[in-house]
Design an enzyme around this catalytic site. Structure first.
Site, PDB file in Angstrom:
ATOM      1  N   ASP A 263      -2.310   9.333  -9.975  1.00 33.10           N
ATOM      2  CA  ASP A 263      -2.265   8.264 -10.979  1.00 33.10           C
ATOM      3  C   ASP A 263      -0.839   7.991 -11.447  1.00 33.10           C
ATOM      4  OD1 ASP A 263      -4.979   7.937 -10.839  1.00 33.10           O
ATOM      5  OD2 ASP A 263      -5.432   8.964 -12.720  1.00 33.10           O
TER       6      ASP A 263
ATOM      7  N   ASP B 217       0.857  -1.185   0.000  1.00 33.90           N
ATOM      8  CA  ASP B 217       0.000   0.000   0.000  1.00 33.90           C
ATOM      9  C   ASP B 217       0.894   1.236   0.000  1.00 33.90           C
ATOM     10  OD1 ASP B 217      -3.094   0.740   0.797  1.00 33.90           O
ATOM     11  OD2 ASP B 217      -1.652   2.218   1.544  1.00 33.90           O
TER      12      ASP B 217
ATOM     13  N   GLU C 135      -4.743   2.440  -3.995  1.00 33.40           N
ATOM     14  CA  GLU C 135      -3.279   2.360  -3.915  1.00 33.40           C
ATOM     15  C   GLU C 135      -2.808   1.003  -3.376  1.00 33.40           C
ATOM     16  OE1 GLU C 135      -4.601   4.513  -0.056  1.00 33.40           O
ATOM     17  OE2 GLU C 135      -5.342   4.104  -2.081  1.00 33.40           O
TER      18      GLU C 135
ATOM     19  N   ASN D  52      -2.657  12.954  -3.436  1.00 28.48           N
ATOM     20  CA  ASN D  52      -3.829  13.362  -4.211  1.00 28.48           C
ATOM     21  C   ASN D  52      -4.283  14.777  -3.835  1.00 28.48           C
ATOM     22  OD1 ASN D  52      -4.350  11.282  -6.013  1.00 28.48           O
ATOM     23  ND2 ASN D  52      -5.602  10.132  -4.568  1.00 28.48           N
TER      24      ASN D  52
END
Length: 414
Positions: A311, A294, A336, A302
């Protein structure tokens, strides 16, 4: 830069402009000749052409002389013609052309574009010809070679099955009916025991007048049937139609089984395919490990830089996972979160590789405008073989503990 080159022989400049546009979209560099004399000059210069589009009637070559010259020069040729009388059509089909396209509507150029792309794709597609007649195999091979297929041959069904054992990536089989040792219908049935209609297409062939033969072939697993003798055009249409059906199914399966952003497998595919892999390893006493990864503080990336940058980080991690664990099965579970199935990795091997990967990520960054964006990953893993859901659950528990203990850590749960 592409090195594929197309020779466009055409005296109509509006049509020539469209041909150049279509060819460049298909990945070709284009040279142009408006007359037979210019065609001869270009070819005589030593330039190599992968393919040519040839106008059947030119001012100095009104009866297909330019086509004759390109074919004699060994250049595969697609004929563009405004005249489609039966006489012209028969003359064209008597020559080893790739195809002919009537210049009747704008659809002609769309067809040309698709054909140019198709010819490139065919270079990786294997077709197996099964027929006891050498002359028939030679004839069919010549037709398929014009469209760039990889061609394999067998004299009967027994040989055909042997070839399939060595070339399981065959996409199309064209099989005769009456053959010694094993005929086409039984051969088709045997192929279907191992390969579905969505994996290999089969076209049955026969010169028999028996009306039930096509139905017998199809009921035993064939996708299609052609009666000999057949027209070139029908042969190519059937071949391409069956190949495109397989590709359409592959596209649907790919969309269903892979993550749209990274191209990695998705959770659905992972849980559908890996259990059988684990069972096989377990029966042969081979180890395996499962890891859950993760991205740490992904929400901050973000929120701070935007979802497009998020992304980019996900893609960067996916690319590094593919490079580092190229013998493993990697899936993006969502957001993620990633999962890695590691066949033949015992505890120590898995721990060493996963920690090396964790360090690699922590010491790298990605560029965005004037910023270096650093990120880290937390990893949990398990090396005690169990059913997949249990292994993923324990790896996820290790991931949770790695997060709780400060992130950028590797934790094993056995």
């Amino acid at each position: 830069m592409t090195n594929k080159r197309l020779l466009a022989v055409e005296d109509s400049r509006p049509v020539l402009k469209l041909i150049k546009h279509v060819a460049k979209r298909a990945g070709y560099e284009v040279d142009v000749a408006e007359t037979l004399a210019q065609t001869k000059a270009l070819i005589s210069s030593g330039q190599q052409y992968e393919i040519a589009t040839v106008d059947y009637a030119l001012p100095d070559a009104p009866a297909g002389e330019a086509l004759t010259f390109t074919l004699e020069s060994g250049i595969p040729s697609i004929v563009m013609t405004g005249s489609m009388s039966d006489e012209v059509r028969d003359k064209l089909l008597s020559q080893p052309i790739v195809d002919y396209i009537p210049k009747e509507t704008t659809q002609a150029l769309n067809y040309l574009g698709k054909l140019l792309v198709r010819l490139q794709r065919n270079k990786s597609i294997k077709v197996l010809l099964v027929d006891d007649s050498k002359s028939v195999r030679t004839y069919l091979s010549s037709l398929l070679a014009r469209h760039n297929f990889i061609i394999l041959e067998a004299e009967n069904g027994v040989e055909g099955l042997s070839v399939l054992e060595q070339h399981s990536d065959v996409k199309l089989i064209i099989s005769d009916h009456q053959m010694p040792h094993m005929g086409g219908i039984r051969f088709t049935a045997e192929v279907r025991r191992k390969f579905s209609k969505d994996e290999i297409a089969i076209i049955g062939l026969s010169g028999s007048d028996a009306g039930s033969l096509s139905a017998r072939f199809i009921k035993n697993g064939a996708n299609d049937f052609l009666k000999k003798p057949f027209c070139h055009e029908e042969f190519y249409c059937r071949v391409i139609q069956n190949i495109e059906h397989l590709e359409y199914v592959e596209d649907i399966q790919r969309a269903a089984n892979t993550d749209y952003l990274t191209g990695l497998f998705n959770r659905r595919y992972f849980f559908a395919k890996i259990p059988a892999y684990i069972k096989k390893l377990e029966t042969t006493a081979h180890p395996c490990s499962v890891a859950m990864l993760d991205i740490d503080h992904f929400k901050r990336i973000n929120d701070g830089y935007g979802h497009d940058v998020g992304d980019k980080v996900i893609l960067d991690l996916a690319d590094k996972l593919k490079a580092h664990f190229n013998d493993c099965v990697i899936a993006r579970f969502g957001g993620e979160e990633f999962c890695v199935f590691m066949p033949d990795f015992d505890y120590q091997h898995a721990a060493n590789e996963l920690d090396a990967f964790r360090i690699e990520i922590s010491e790298s960054s990605i560029q965005h405008e004037d910023h270096d964006i650093d990120y880290t990953v937390s990893i949990g893993f398990v090396s005690t073989i169990d059913h997949l859901a249990a292994m993923v659950s324990r790896a996820d528990e290790g991931l949770y503990q790695a997060k709780e203990q400060g992130r950028n850590r590797l934790i094993s749960i056995e």
